[in-house]
Design an enzyme around this catalytic site. Sequence first.
Site, short mmCIF file in Angstrom:
data_model
loop_
_atom_site.label_atom_id
_atom_site.label_comp_id
_atom_site.label_asym_id
_atom_site.label_seq_id
_atom_site.Cartn_x
_atom_site.Cartn_y
_atom_site.Cartn_z
N HIS A 191 -0.78 -5.18 1.03
CA HIS A 191 -0.33 -6.14 1.99
C HIS A 191 -1.00 -7.46 1.86
CE1 HIS A 191 1.43 -7.49 5.76
NE2 HIS A 191 0.29 -8.22 6.10
N CYS A 200 2.86 -12.16 5.62
CA CYS A 200 2.36 -11.42 6.78
C CYS A 200 3.17 -11.67 8.00
CB CYS A 200 0.75 -11.38 6.86
SG CYS A 200 -0.05 -11.17 5.36
N ASP A 208 1.68 -0.49 1.43
CA ASP A 208 1.73 -1.12 2.86
C ASP A 208 2.70 -0.30 3.59
OD1 ASP A 208 1.45 -3.17 4.63
OD2 ASP A 208 2.64 -4.56 3.60
#
Length: 287
Positions: free
Chosen positions: A255, A177, A224
């Site tokens: 995600h 991330c 995502d």
Amino acid sequence: KMSPEIKELYEEYARGGLDRRAFLAKLARLAAGAAAAAALAPALEAASPAPAQLVPPDDPRLETGYVKYAVEGGEMRAYSAKPKGAAKLSGVIVIHENRGLNPHTEDVARRVALEGYRAIAPDALSLLGGTPSNPDEARPLFAKIDRAANTKNYVAAVEYLKTGPQATGKVACMGFCWGGAVTNQVAVHAPDLAAAVPFYGSQPVPEDVPKIKAAMLIHYAGEDERINAGIPAFEEALKKAGVEHAIHMYEGAGHAFMNDTGQRYNKEAAELAWKRTVAFLKDKLKA
């Protein structure tokens, strides 16, 4: 005696399935009021262990602890894990999500170490007093981080791992991330990085891509949209610059699918991505 509903609710919260506010609101309904919930929460936290970690902190195969390395303006604190008794080790930097250096990231560093590397997971919030124990307090601190300075702090980790007495001189970087985006920036700014594995991280600007000397293994989640919007320009720039790269898309995964303590964990995607990552590191970090 604790009701099964309360126990179940706490387990969901501990796994990352609920934020603290939602947890306390639901607990208040089950425990007949906010005051009772506020009193009960600390007792639950003391009585129930956090979600199981894949590699326990005291795994006898590993040497673990905290280290510090110098950066502009101070020191970075990092969790360190390496196989016990190893002679020469290539290094791997593990970069956390936007919750800071937490037990999950430390667990990932231990998983990397068990593959035969010296892993360090620096705390991006080191110069802001370190990661707070409450994850809800960590997130706002990320807005205070200067991006360019943060990249330099992680580039310094490459140098740190490259030059230790046990070092082979080869270093890779991986991140998730927020840490995936930082991994991309480290690849741009550290010409001596051997390999980079960003997981669903936002991409560098195309004009920076020719600076990348590392081999890239890039993981994305099918669900995502925001991050995936940047893929075509990144891919084109990588091809144009002749950067060695492979891009993998995990359809049906969202995600943060690698985080096995969170609600978006996707076991199938995570296991495949990890298998590919281990093979890639093995290939690129050969001494």
